[in-house]
Design an enzyme around this catalytic site. Structure first.
Site, PDB file in Angstrom:
ATOM      1  CE  LYS A 160     -26.161 -37.293 -28.651  1.00 55.61           C
ATOM      2  NZ  LYS A 160     -26.190 -38.181 -27.326  1.00 55.61           N
ATOM      3  CG  HIS A 161     -21.592 -36.134 -22.390  1.00 53.42           C
ATOM      4  ND1 HIS A 161     -20.659 -37.050 -22.822  1.00 53.42           N
ATOM      5  CD2 HIS A 161     -20.744 -35.741 -21.302  1.00 53.42           C
ATOM      6  CE1 HIS A 161     -19.424 -36.848 -22.313  1.00 53.42           C
ATOM      7  NE2 HIS A 161     -19.584 -36.123 -21.452  1.00 53.42           N
ATOM      8  CD  GLU A 234      -9.847 -32.697 -32.063  1.00 52.18           C
ATOM      9  OE1 GLU A 234      -9.242 -33.592 -32.596  1.00 52.18           O
ATOM     10  OE2 GLU A 234      -9.368 -31.381 -31.818  1.00 52.18           O
ATOM     11  CG  LEU A 235     -13.728 -37.159 -36.536  1.00 53.62           C
ATOM     12  CD1 LEU A 235     -14.094 -37.453 -37.955  1.00 53.62           C
ATOM     13  CD2 LEU A 235     -14.999 -37.173 -35.651  1.00 53.62           C
ATOM     14  CB  CYS A 268      -8.959 -40.386 -29.569  1.00 50.51           C
ATOM     15  SG  CYS A 268      -8.432 -39.057 -28.606  1.00 50.51           S
ATOM     16  CD  GLU A 367     -10.203 -45.349 -32.582  1.00 48.08           C
ATOM     17  OE1 GLU A 367     -11.129 -45.123 -33.120  1.00 48.08           O
ATOM     18  OE2 GLU A 367      -9.749 -44.628 -31.772  1.00 48.08           O
TER      19      GLU A 367
HETATM   20  P1  NAP Z   1     -19.634 -42.299 -31.163  1.00 44.07           P
HETATM   21  O1  NAP Z   1     -20.329 -43.498 -31.101  1.00 44.07           O
HETATM   22  O2  NAP Z   1     -19.264 -41.488 -32.192  1.00 44.07           O
HETATM   23  O3  NAP Z   1     -20.362 -41.186 -30.085  1.00 44.07           O
HETATM   24  C1  NAP Z   1     -19.944 -39.885 -29.859  1.00 44.07           C
HETATM   25  C2  NAP Z   1     -20.817 -39.033 -29.733  1.00 44.07           C
HETATM   26  O4  NAP Z   1     -21.651 -38.734 -31.054  1.00 44.07           O
HETATM   27  C3  NAP Z   1     -22.118 -39.487 -28.900  1.00 44.07           C
HETATM   28  O5  NAP Z   1     -22.661 -38.223 -28.079  1.00 44.07           O
HETATM   29  C4  NAP Z   1     -23.021 -39.985 -29.839  1.00 44.07           C
HETATM   30  O6  NAP Z   1     -24.226 -40.125 -29.108  1.00 44.07           O
HETATM   31  C5  NAP Z   1     -23.139 -39.137 -30.957  1.00 44.07           C
HETATM   32  N1  NAP Z   1     -23.529 -39.620 -32.173  1.00 44.07           N
HETATM   33  C6  NAP Z   1     -23.262 -40.910 -32.629  1.00 44.07           C
HETATM   34  N2  NAP Z   1     -23.816 -40.778 -33.751  1.00 44.07           N
HETATM   35  C7  NAP Z   1     -24.241 -39.837 -34.225  1.00 44.07           C
HETATM   36  C8  NAP Z   1     -24.817 -39.382 -35.315  1.00 44.07           C
HETATM   37  N3  NAP Z   1     -25.059 -39.668 -36.406  1.00 44.07           N
HETATM   38  N4  NAP Z   1     -25.232 -37.890 -35.229  1.00 44.07           N
HETATM   39  C9  NAP Z   1     -25.040 -37.248 -34.231  1.00 44.07           C
HETATM   40  N5  NAP Z   1     -24.551 -37.760 -33.130  1.00 44.07           N
HETATM   41  C10 NAP Z   1     -23.889 -38.847 -32.934  1.00 44.07           C
HETATM   42  O7  NAP Z   1     -18.197 -42.521 -30.350  1.00 44.07           O
HETATM   43  P2  NAP Z   1     -17.955 -43.265 -29.093  1.00 44.07           P
HETATM   44  O8  NAP Z   1     -17.960 -44.623 -29.386  1.00 44.07           O
HETATM   45  O9  NAP Z   1     -18.444 -42.651 -27.951  1.00 44.07           O
HETATM   46  O10 NAP Z   1     -16.260 -42.767 -28.958  1.00 44.07           O
HETATM   47  C11 NAP Z   1     -15.300 -43.429 -29.353  1.00 44.07           C
HETATM   48  C12 NAP Z   1     -15.040 -42.753 -30.561  1.00 44.07           C
HETATM   49  O11 NAP Z   1     -14.386 -41.351 -30.348  1.00 44.07           O
HETATM   50  C13 NAP Z   1     -13.350 -43.221 -30.928  1.00 44.07           C
HETATM   51  O12 NAP Z   1     -13.309 -43.435 -32.335  1.00 44.07           O
HETATM   52  C14 NAP Z   1     -12.519 -42.310 -30.403  1.00 44.07           C
HETATM   53  O13 NAP Z   1     -11.133 -42.497 -31.077  1.00 44.07           O
HETATM   54  C15 NAP Z   1     -13.102 -41.044 -30.716  1.00 44.07           C
HETATM   55  N6  NAP Z   1     -12.527 -40.137 -29.874  1.00 44.07           N
HETATM   56  C16 NAP Z   1     -11.739 -39.104 -30.486  1.00 44.07           C
HETATM   57  C17 NAP Z   1     -10.999 -38.181 -29.792  1.00 44.07           C
HETATM   58  C18 NAP Z   1     -10.172 -37.148 -30.498  1.00 44.07           C
HETATM   59  O14 NAP Z   1      -9.848 -36.011 -29.776  1.00 44.07           O
HETATM   60  N7  NAP Z   1      -9.901 -37.269 -31.571  1.00 44.07           N
HETATM   61  C19 NAP Z   1     -11.164 -38.041 -28.202  1.00 44.07           C
HETATM   62  C20 NAP Z   1     -12.070 -39.052 -27.911  1.00 44.07           C
HETATM   63  C21 NAP Z   1     -12.531 -40.132 -28.742  1.00 44.07           C
HETATM   64  P3  NAP Z   1     -24.915 -41.394 -28.584  1.00 44.07           P
HETATM   65  O15 NAP Z   1     -24.023 -41.772 -27.235  1.00 44.07           O
HETATM   66  O16 NAP Z   1     -26.294 -41.076 -28.111  1.00 44.07           O
HETATM   67  O17 NAP Z   1     -25.069 -42.335 -29.661  1.00 44.07           O
END
Ligand code: NAP
Length: 467
Positions: A160-161, A234-235, A268, A367
């Site tokens: 699920k991307h 991985e947040l 991240c 962040e």
């Molecule tokens: P995001 O909004 O959390 O989205 C990530 C994924 O989760 C997407 O596929 C999103 O789907 C899905 N998602 C969102 N809310 C959800 C829920 N309640 N239940 C299930 N799935 C859900 O994050 P983002 O804005 O794309 O990415 C940025 C964040 O990722 C930053 O905080 C960054 O630091 C973190 N990150 C961490 C790492 C690591 O390795 N630690 C690496 C890269 C990024 P939808 O797109 O359909 O909403």
């Protein structure tokens, strides 16, 4: 969020996609589960052949998929090509090493005798269907660093991307199919985040991995916890970048720019908080600011661009609010501070350096997901550690020092999943990657990553009673 390709450099919607309906989701779940039953028994050599084939395809299609990624999420196109190359390398690494990483483990002779077992060992067996919920920021790499080890371990995957990278998501599903993987081994599900819970609760799904924000991680982990299913999270991160007096300050300032603005500041593991010893504070800050201000912001498809747009309009709004809050509470923008002047199409934000950060500012605790750096002045290594650890996150950390005593102190005291000296944080297939605190749990890459989605099975043959 609609499932669509919206070019962040122009704000133009290029293509929209229908989310999968319940029937199609069911069909793919069944396929993933059926595929697992046979794929789990394949030999490592066969899995390696398939993964190497996927790597070949990816390498030969690097330029095209790089343009797709750039069009969907705005990273500079050269970085997108490098990401595709890195994915192929990781695939080959796991294809080569998985058999040895998952080989049976035998206790020492003394422990074997002590156990009373005739023969005992540990075997790594696959868990089953793993659901991967992935973010847009490294749309290929985040997926591949899950998929390569998971598939080599004998699991099957459902992706699920993020909703804003549907073409990259579809490409990934097709890549594994074209490489010859049995049907159902790795599938992309074009679904919104609201559909994740039901899939995760399905008994045919064994585990989940999520890379993304804290709220998303919390939500997936809560459901998985309720179902007693394994997760890796991985947040977010707000990595410190500490510069001590013994450092090569010029080099530290130069690398600091890349460490902060790589991927348009949306990484991240980007260095986000620059914690500088007072003896070198002025020299570092001046050099760093000059270099940040000189970056070329613009079209990410233009090879000369350093910093493209933020991936989403909401992302830019969030960043603006964070910077405005800091400035309102007394921070000073040494450069940047808002949108670049001129063409106002697209979601650009100027590279920004903020000083005068205080603990009441949101940016101190949250962040900054974009090209915004905060700079802190400290007077000792202990104070640097205190400031560095004063965050809910604990992903990685960077320290610039040539003092061995300080090296020991930082390795001992920094609350992070990595401590990188005299260089910026990076990931490599041979080294584990992950965080502590609100940055998540579990590890990806290396032996640790491939074992996360394994059933670590104890095999014990009773000693012959006649012995
Ligand atoms: P995001 O909004 O959390 O989205 C990530 C994924 O989760 C997407 O596929 C999103 O789907 C899905 N998602 C969102 N809310 C959800 C829920 N309640 N239940 C299930 N799935 C859900 O994050 P983002 O804005 O794309 O990415 C940025 C964040 O990722 C930053 O905080 C960054 O630091 C973190 N990150 C961490 C790492 C690591 O390795 N630690 C690496 C890269 C990024 P939808 O797109 O359909 O909403």
């Amino acid at each position: 969020m609609p499932i669509a390709t919206v070019n962040p450099a122009t704000g133009e919607t290029l293509q929209t996609f229908e989310a999968l309906g319940a029937e199609e989701i069911e069909r793919r779940l069944a396929a993933a589960h059926a595929a697992f039953r046979s794929y789990r028994t394949t030999e490592f050599a066969e899995r390696a052949r398939l993964l190497n084939r996927a790597a070949d395809l990816l390498e030969s299609e690097q330029a095209d998929i790089a343009r797709t990624m750039t069009t969907e999420m705005g990273k500079p196109v050269a970085a997108a090509r490098a990401e595709a190359a890195k994915c192929a390398k990781a695939m080959r690494w796991y294809a080569k090493h998985a058999a040895e990483l998952l080989a049976d483990e035998h206790p020492s002779r003394a422990d074997a005798e002590d156990s009373g077992a005739g023969r005992a060992y540990t075997r790594y067996r696959p868990l089953g269907v793993v659901l991967a919920v992935m973010p847009w920021n490294f749309p290929l790499w985040q997926v591949v660093r899950f998929a390569a080890p998971a598939l080599m371990a004998g699991n099957t995957g459902l992706l699920k991307h993020a909703s804003n990278v549907p073409q990259t998501a579809l490409y990934l599903g097709e890549l594994f199919e074209r490489a010859g993987y049995p049907q159902g081994c790795f599938q992309t599900l074009l679904i919104g985040s609201g559909a994740v819970e039901a899939i995760l609760r399905d008994p045919r799904v064994a585990a989940a991995t999520l890379t993304g924000s804290e709220p998303a991680g919390r939500s997936v982990a809560a459901v998985a916890g309720d179902e007693v299913k394994k997760t890796v999270l991985e947040l977010g991160g707000s990595d410190p970048y500490i510069v001590m007096p013994s450092a090569d300050v010029g080099r530290a300032a130069r690398i600091a720019v890349t460490a902060r603005v790589q991927n348009n500041g949306q990484s991240c593991i980007a260095a986000k908080r620059f914690i500088v010893h007072t003896d070198v504070y002025d020299a570092f800050t001046e050099e760093f600011t000059t270099r940040m201000a000189a970056l070329t912001v613009g079209d990410p498809l233009d090879e000369s661009t350093d910093v493209g747009p933020l991936a989403t309009e909401q992302g830019r709004t969030d960043l603006e609010e964070l910077v405005d809050d800091a400035v309102r509470r007394g921070a000073t923008a040494l450069c940047g501070g808002g949108r670049p002047e001129g063409d106002d199409r697209g979601w650009f934000f100027s590279p920004t350096v903020l000083m005068g950060i205080t603990t009441d500012m949101r940016i101190h605790h949250e962040e900054a997901f974009g090209p915004v750096a905060t700079v802190y002045r400290v007077t000792s290594a202990d104070e640097a550690v205190r400031v560095a650890n004063d965050t809910p996150f604990g992903l990685s950390s960077n320290v610039w020092t040539r003092d061995d005593g300080e090296v020991d102190l930082f390795v001992r005291d920094l609350e992070a999943g990595g401590v990188f000296f005299n260089g910026m944080t990076a990931s490599h297939p041979a080294l584990p990657f992950g965080g502590v605190k609100r940055s998540g749990y579990g590890r990806e890459l290396a032996a640790h990553g491939i074992r996360e989605f394994c059933n670590i099975t104890t095999v014990w043959h009773g000693a012959d009673p006649g012995e």
